[in-house]
Structure formats: C-alpha cells, structure tokens
Scaffold this motif. Structure first.
Motif, short mmCIF file in Angstrom:
data_model
loop_
_atom_site.label_atom_id
_atom_site.label_comp_id
_atom_site.label_asym_id
_atom_site.label_seq_id
_atom_site.Cartn_x
_atom_site.Cartn_y
_atom_site.Cartn_z
N LEU A 33 0.83 -1.20 0.00
CA LEU A 33 0.00 0.00 0.00
C LEU A 33 0.87 1.25 0.00
O LEU A 33 1.80 1.39 0.79
N HIS A 34 0.55 2.14 -0.92
CA HIS A 34 1.18 3.46 -0.98
C HIS A 34 0.12 4.46 -0.54
O HIS A 34 -0.84 4.71 -1.27
N LYS A 35 0.26 4.98 0.67
CA LYS A 35 -0.70 5.97 1.20
C LYS A 35 -0.34 7.33 0.62
O LYS A 35 0.76 7.83 0.81
N SER A 36 -1.27 7.91 -0.10
CA SER A 36 -1.04 9.19 -0.76
C SER A 36 -1.14 10.34 0.24
O SER A 36 -1.98 10.33 1.13
N THR A 37 -0.29 11.33 0.05
CA THR A 37 -0.36 12.55 0.86
C THR A 37 -0.73 13.75 -0.01
O THR A 37 -0.84 14.85 0.49
N ASP A 43 -4.98 6.51 -2.66
CA ASP A 43 -4.10 5.47 -2.13
C ASP A 43 -4.01 4.37 -3.18
O ASP A 43 -4.98 4.08 -3.89
N HIS A 45 -2.28 0.33 -4.29
CA HIS A 45 -1.65 -0.93 -3.88
C HIS A 45 -0.83 -1.41 -5.07
O HIS A 45 -1.39 -1.70 -6.13
N ARG A 64 -6.33 0.74 -7.52
CA ARG A 64 -6.95 1.85 -6.81
C ARG A 64 -8.45 1.62 -6.73
O ARG A 64 -9.03 0.96 -7.58
#
Length: 147
Positions: A33-37, A43, A45, A64
């Motif tokens: 998981l790449h949590k977006s900022t 976000d 996966h 997504r």
C-alpha cells in the motif's frame, strides 16, 4: 515504454490478494500500500516487475479503489524530457483529448518527475511522464513493457 498502469477495482482488498498470487507466477513482487499525501491522488496498492528498482526502469501495476464514472484504465507512458511531455500533451489535446491537470512537476511521485495527464473521449486516462534523472540503463533496458 509503458511505465505504469492503474487498474480501478471494486474491492481493493480482494483484488490485491488476486493480483499478488497471479503476478507472482510471472516474477512480479508486491510493493504494498502506498498511502497518498497529495490532494486528488488516491491510495494505491502496487506490484513491481522483477527489473523494477534494480538500477533499471521497470513496469508497475497499481490498484486503486474505483470512483464513480471511471472506465478502469489509466496508463503511464515514458517521455525523455519535459519538452517531450509538453509536446505529447499538446498533440493529445489537438487530437481531441482533454488536459486533466496542469502539466508540471509531480514531486509527490518522486523528485524530478514531470508529467501531463490527459483524458481521451472515452474517459481513459493517460499520463505522460519524464523521470529526471532516469536510471543509467534506461536507454538499453528491454522488458515486457517496452512497446
């Protein structure tokens, strides 16, 4: 060269389990998981092919959560310079696409990443991006995503 593909899915957890098992049979590995900022960036996966991150450019697939009205296709293409990104975005718009977001730096995806996002008349999204500096082997890398 295809850099990355986003696949919009109805159930992120179920789809992540499917793609993890399926892509492993082809030598791909799970990034996770790449949590977006960044505002407006979902976000994701991710899954990476074997060449990715080993001093070579490689392909990645990112799942997504599907949003209302999405077609499910989002593809990222590699450009060799910001000027090529601009020219490709201009050509896409001249051919009938819509510029989805302003062309420019996307530092939230990595330092020096310059991109344009366009949408074709069927709602498919295309990102044209230049990673500066590219990995040293970029001009000579041959992999399944080269087109």
């Amino acid at each position: 060269m295809i850099d990355h593909v986003y696949i919009s899915v109805a159930n992120l957890t179920r789809s992540a389990a499917f793609y993890k098992q399926f892509l492993a049979s082809l030598g791909w590995r799970e990034f996770g998981l790449h949590k977006s900022t960044a505002a407006g960036v979902p976000d994701l996966h991710g899954f990476l092919e074997a060449a990715y991150g080993n001093g070579q450019i490689g392909c990645s697939i990112w799942l997504r959560q599907r949003q209302a009205g999405e077609t499910g296709l989002y593809i990222g293409l590699v450009a060799d310079s910001p000027e090529e990104v601009n020219a490709a975005a201009d050509a896409a718009v001249a051919a009938g696409a819509t510029l989805e977001s302003p062309t420019g730096n996307r530092d939230h995806f990595g330092p020096g990443y310059y991109a344009a996002n366009v949408v074709d008349f069927d709602g498919n999204r295309i990102e044209i991006g230049d990673r500066n500096p590219p990995p040293p082997t970029r001009p000579h890398t041959i992999n399944a995503c080269n087109i």
